[in-house]
Motif scaffolding. Sequence first.
Motif, PDB file in Angstrom:
ATOM      1  N   LYS A   1     -46.943  47.208   8.402  1.00  0.00           N
ATOM      2  CA  LYS A   1     -46.386  45.925   7.960  1.00  0.00           C
ATOM      3  C   LYS A   1     -45.726  46.114   6.604  1.00  0.00           C
ATOM      4  O   LYS A   1     -45.644  45.163   5.815  1.00  0.00           O
ATOM      5  CB  LYS A   1     -47.525  44.901   7.820  1.00  0.00           C
ATOM      6  CG  LYS A   1     -48.051  44.374   9.131  1.00  0.00           C
ATOM      7  CD  LYS A   1     -47.154  43.273   9.626  1.00  0.00           C
ATOM      8  CE  LYS A   1     -47.702  42.587  10.834  1.00  0.00           C
ATOM      9  NZ  LYS A   1     -46.725  41.668  11.403  1.00  0.00           N
TER      10      LYS A   1
ATOM     11  N   MET B   1     -41.312  37.759  14.114  1.00  0.00           N
ATOM     12  CA  MET B   1     -42.439  38.208  14.906  1.00  0.00           C
ATOM     13  C   MET B   1     -42.607  37.234  16.068  1.00  0.00           C
ATOM     14  O   MET B   1     -42.420  36.041  15.922  1.00  0.00           O
ATOM     15  CB  MET B   1     -43.694  38.215  14.031  1.00  0.00           C
ATOM     16  CG  MET B   1     -44.520  39.457  14.154  1.00  0.00           C
ATOM     17  SD  MET B   1     -45.479  39.467  15.639  1.00  0.00           S
ATOM     18  CE  MET B   1     -46.667  38.210  15.239  1.00  0.00           C
TER      19      MET B   1
ATOM     20  N   ARG C   1     -49.039  39.763  24.946  1.00  0.00           N
ATOM     21  CA  ARG C   1     -48.323  40.340  23.800  1.00  0.00           C
ATOM     22  C   ARG C   1     -48.881  41.710  23.432  1.00  0.00           C
ATOM     23  O   ARG C   1     -48.128  42.638  23.131  1.00  0.00           O
ATOM     24  CB  ARG C   1     -48.397  39.384  22.598  1.00  0.00           C
ATOM     25  CG  ARG C   1     -47.566  39.860  21.416  1.00  0.00           C
ATOM     26  CD  ARG C   1     -47.459  38.823  20.309  1.00  0.00           C
ATOM     27  NE  ARG C   1     -48.735  38.566  19.671  1.00  0.00           N
ATOM     28  CZ  ARG C   1     -48.915  37.700  18.671  1.00  0.00           C
ATOM     29  NH1 ARG C   1     -47.891  37.009  18.202  1.00  0.00           N
ATOM     30  NH2 ARG C   1     -50.103  37.512  18.142  1.00  0.00           N
TER      31      ARG C   1
ATOM     32  N   ASN D   1     -43.394  36.421   5.539  1.00  0.00           N
ATOM     33  CA  ASN D   1     -43.963  37.758   5.742  1.00  0.00           C
ATOM     34  C   ASN D   1     -45.197  37.740   6.638  1.00  0.00           C
ATOM     35  O   ASN D   1     -45.588  38.776   7.166  1.00  0.00           O
ATOM     36  CB  ASN D   1     -44.299  38.432   4.404  1.00  0.00           C
ATOM     37  CG  ASN D   1     -45.273  37.657   3.565  1.00  0.00           C
ATOM     38  OD1 ASN D   1     -44.884  36.734   2.856  1.00  0.00           O
ATOM     39  ND2 ASN D   1     -46.537  37.982   3.656  1.00  0.00           N
ATOM     40  N   ALA D   2     -45.813  36.565   6.839  1.00  0.00           N
ATOM     41  CA  ALA D   2     -47.045  36.532   7.628  1.00  0.00           C
ATOM     42  C   ALA D   2     -47.104  35.409   8.651  1.00  0.00           C
ATOM     43  O   ALA D   2     -48.070  35.314   9.404  1.00  0.00           O
ATOM     44  CB  ALA D   2     -48.253  36.438   6.700  1.00  0.00           C
ATOM     45  N   CYS D   3     -46.085  34.547   8.671  1.00  0.00           N
ATOM     46  CA  CYS D   3     -46.106  33.393   9.576  1.00  0.00           C
ATOM     47  C   CYS D   3     -44.689  33.102  10.041  1.00  0.00           C
ATOM     48  O   CYS D   3     -43.727  33.578   9.459  1.00  0.00           O
ATOM     49  CB  CYS D   3     -46.595  32.136   8.845  1.00  0.00           C
ATOM     50  SG  CYS D   3     -48.307  32.217   8.328  1.00  0.00           S
ATOM     51  N   ASN D   4     -44.568  32.281  11.057  1.00  0.00           N
ATOM     52  CA  ASN D   4     -43.254  31.770  11.443  1.00  0.00           C
ATOM     53  C   ASN D   4     -42.973  30.496  10.639  1.00  0.00           C
ATOM     54  O   ASN D   4     -43.880  29.890  10.076  1.00  0.00           O
ATOM     55  CB  ASN D   4     -43.185  31.542  12.951  1.00  0.00           C
ATOM     56  CG  ASN D   4     -43.221  32.850  13.711  1.00  0.00           C
ATOM     57  OD1 ASN D   4     -44.077  33.066  14.560  1.00  0.00           O
ATOM     58  ND2 ASN D   4     -42.314  33.746  13.392  1.00  0.00           N
TER      59      ASN D   4
ATOM     60  N   GLY E   1     -44.391  35.290  17.423  1.00  0.00           N
ATOM     61  CA  GLY E   1     -45.594  34.486  17.203  1.00  0.00           C
ATOM     62  C   GLY E   1     -45.984  33.695  18.441  1.00  0.00           C
ATOM     63  O   GLY E   1     -45.114  33.259  19.207  1.00  0.00           O
ATOM     64  N   ILE E   2     -47.271  33.473  18.609  1.00  0.00           N
ATOM     65  CA  ILE E   2     -47.752  32.685  19.752  1.00  0.00           C
ATOM     66  C   ILE E   2     -47.775  31.205  19.385  1.00  0.00           C
ATOM     67  O   ILE E   2     -47.492  30.343  20.215  1.00  0.00           O
ATOM     68  CB  ILE E   2     -49.114  33.231  20.218  1.00  0.00           C
ATOM     69  CG1 ILE E   2     -48.818  34.543  20.960  1.00  0.00           C
ATOM     70  CG2 ILE E   2     -49.864  32.237  21.100  1.00  0.00           C
ATOM     71  CD1 ILE E   2     -49.973  35.372  21.339  1.00  0.00           C
ATOM     72  N   THR E   3     -48.035  30.904  18.129  1.00  0.00           N
ATOM     73  CA  THR E   3     -48.087  29.503  17.702  1.00  0.00           C
ATOM     74  C   THR E   3     -46.691  28.873  17.723  1.00  0.00           C
ATOM     75  O   THR E   3     -46.532  27.684  18.034  1.00  0.00           O
ATOM     76  CB  THR E   3     -48.676  29.413  16.280  1.00  0.00           C
ATOM     77  OG1 THR E   3     -49.737  30.366  16.161  1.00  0.00           O
ATOM     78  CG2 THR E   3     -49.200  28.037  15.980  1.00  0.00           C
TER      79      THR E   3
ATOM     80  N   GLY F   1     -48.986  29.894  12.529  1.00  0.00           N
ATOM     81  CA  GLY F   1     -49.693  31.137  12.809  1.00  0.00           C
ATOM     82  C   GLY F   1     -51.048  30.821  13.413  1.00  0.00           C
ATOM     83  O   GLY F   1     -51.551  29.698  13.256  1.00  0.00           O
ATOM     84  N   THR F   2     -51.610  31.794  14.090  1.00  0.00           N
ATOM     85  CA  THR F   2     -52.898  31.601  14.757  1.00  0.00           C
ATOM     86  C   THR F   2     -53.973  31.161  13.771  1.00  0.00           C
ATOM     87  O   THR F   2     -54.800  30.308  14.071  1.00  0.00           O
ATOM     88  CB  THR F   2     -53.307  32.922  15.447  1.00  0.00           C
ATOM     89  OG1 THR F   2     -52.324  33.221  16.436  1.00  0.00           O
ATOM     90  CG2 THR F   2     -54.676  32.830  16.079  1.00  0.00           C
TER      91      THR F   2
ATOM     92  N   TRP G   1     -51.606  45.281  17.128  1.00  0.00           N
ATOM     93  CA  TRP G   1     -52.785  44.447  16.897  1.00  0.00           C
ATOM     94  C   TRP G   1     -52.537  43.013  17.327  1.00  0.00           C
ATOM     95  O   TRP G   1     -51.407  42.609  17.553  1.00  0.00           O
ATOM     96  CB  TRP G   1     -53.186  44.507  15.421  1.00  0.00           C
ATOM     97  CG  TRP G   1     -52.164  43.921  14.487  1.00  0.00           C
ATOM     98  CD1 TRP G   1     -51.031  44.534  14.036  1.00  0.00           C
ATOM     99  CD2 TRP G   1     -52.157  42.607  13.921  1.00  0.00           C
ATOM    100  NE1 TRP G   1     -50.328  43.672  13.218  1.00  0.00           N
ATOM    101  CE2 TRP G   1     -51.001  42.490  13.130  1.00  0.00           C
ATOM    102  CE3 TRP G   1     -53.031  41.517  14.005  1.00  0.00           C
ATOM    103  CZ2 TRP G   1     -50.682  41.337  12.425  1.00  0.00           C
ATOM    104  CZ3 TRP G   1     -52.722  40.359  13.296  1.00  0.00           C
ATOM    105  CH2 TRP G   1     -51.552  40.286  12.513  1.00  0.00           C
TER     106      TRP G   1
HETATM  107  C1  LIG Z   1     -44.727  38.288  10.381  1.00  0.00           C
HETATM  108  C2  LIG Z   1     -45.538  37.326  11.198  1.00  0.00           C
HETATM  109  N1  LIG Z   1     -44.941  36.221  11.695  1.00  0.00           N
HETATM  110  C3  LIG Z   1     -45.627  35.324  12.429  1.00  0.00           C
HETATM  111  C4  LIG Z   1     -46.963  35.496  12.711  1.00  0.00           C
HETATM  112  C5  LIG Z   1     -47.695  34.434  13.506  1.00  0.00           C
HETATM  113  O1  LIG Z   1     -47.979  34.832  14.806  1.00  0.00           O
HETATM  114  P1  LIG Z   1     -49.067  34.052  15.684  1.00  0.00           P
HETATM  115  O2  LIG Z   1     -48.588  32.650  15.837  1.00  0.00           O
HETATM  116  O3  LIG Z   1     -49.100  34.793  16.966  1.00  0.00           O
HETATM  117  O4  LIG Z   1     -50.338  34.141  14.935  1.00  0.00           O
HETATM  118  C6  LIG Z   1     -47.610  36.637  12.245  1.00  0.00           C
HETATM  119  C7  LIG Z   1     -49.024  36.854  12.573  1.00  0.00           C
HETATM  120  O5  LIG Z   1     -49.574  37.867  12.299  1.00  0.00           O
HETATM  121  C8  LIG Z   1     -46.884  37.586  11.477  1.00  0.00           C
HETATM  122  O6  LIG Z   1     -47.463  38.693  10.998  1.00  0.00           O
END
Ligand SMILES: Cc1ncc(COP(=O)(O)O)c(C=O)c1O
Length: 301
Positions: A170, A222, A68, A201-204, A224-226, A261-262, A49
């Motif tokens: 996840k 992850m 990605r 768990n959801a962001c860098n 991450g793009i950000t 994160g995005t 996703w």
């Molecule tokens: C575990 C994790 N790390 C980092 C990110 C941030 O990634 P991005 O900067 O691409 O949103 C996410 C986004 O879903 C994530 O699930």
Amino acid sequence: MTEHVTTHQAEEDARNEDIMIFLNGRVVPKADAVVSVYDSGFMLGDGVWEGLRLYEGKWAFLEEHMDRLFEAARAIDLDIGLDRDGMVAALEQTREANQMKTDAHARLMVTRGVKTRPFQHPGLSQQGPTVTIIMEHSRPSLPRPIRLATVPHIRGLPMTQDPKLNSHSKLNCILACIAAEKAGADEALMLDVNGFVNTTNACNFFIVRKGEVWTSTGDYCMNGITRPKVVDVCRADGIPVFERNYSLVDTYGADEAFLTGTFGAQTPVGEIDGRVIGSGEMGEMTQHIRGLYKKLVEESI
Ligand SMILES: Cc1ncc(COP(=O)(O)O)c(C=O)c1O
């Protein structure tokens, strides 16, 4: 202790009750956007996703998101059934159906599709992939900086489930988040296999120490793009930025910490394992980097 908050907290928006959702080539009302219980995404978390954000009619860093997505699909040997142009057209079709112009968030999901029987083997997905796009009106709204707790769940080695992959499953991150919440925090700070601070768990995750910005090597987090965009804007602005190993000692002693994160761009962290970070509020460097990132987004769209 105030209520939990999450990094993906947005203002309530009643319009989201009536959104249209992309489901395998059609755009349907939310209530009709349902997939089979035989879908490999539902049954096994077998899919990949993307989370994208719409600013002023444009999808920020669209090429990077498409790179990605298609790389992840290739990695899990999943034929998306659409090329990049087709996927972008699907995003646009959904955006137009929802008449969204800015401050929208898209969750684009591709699973291996409906299975003929309820078992694991990927060959049982014979109808082609399931492609869905949920697009919501979304303005991040955080009442306070995030509180993190370190948890026993780590970012693993790439030969199990590569933590770089944006996989549907996840569970590792979800268990980490549950553990953090049970410890009274909002989200989990996860270490890597060597005990260095890695990501949440959801962001860098980034820290600021004596004017320097540090983030992990990137080996276990992850993709991450950000995250690399923040590294880029720091470099362009002359801010010393390092992708390196560092420990909890360095982290507790940081002047600032923030997440990337995005959805939230850069989200301040006020507390980690009960230690207040800096003043506990958003620090000057975080504020400055937010400004640089915002400018980069504006220039890129
Ligand atoms: C575990 C994790 N790390 C980092 C990110 C941030 O990634 P991005 O900067 O691409 O949103 C996410 C986004 O879903 C994530 O699930």
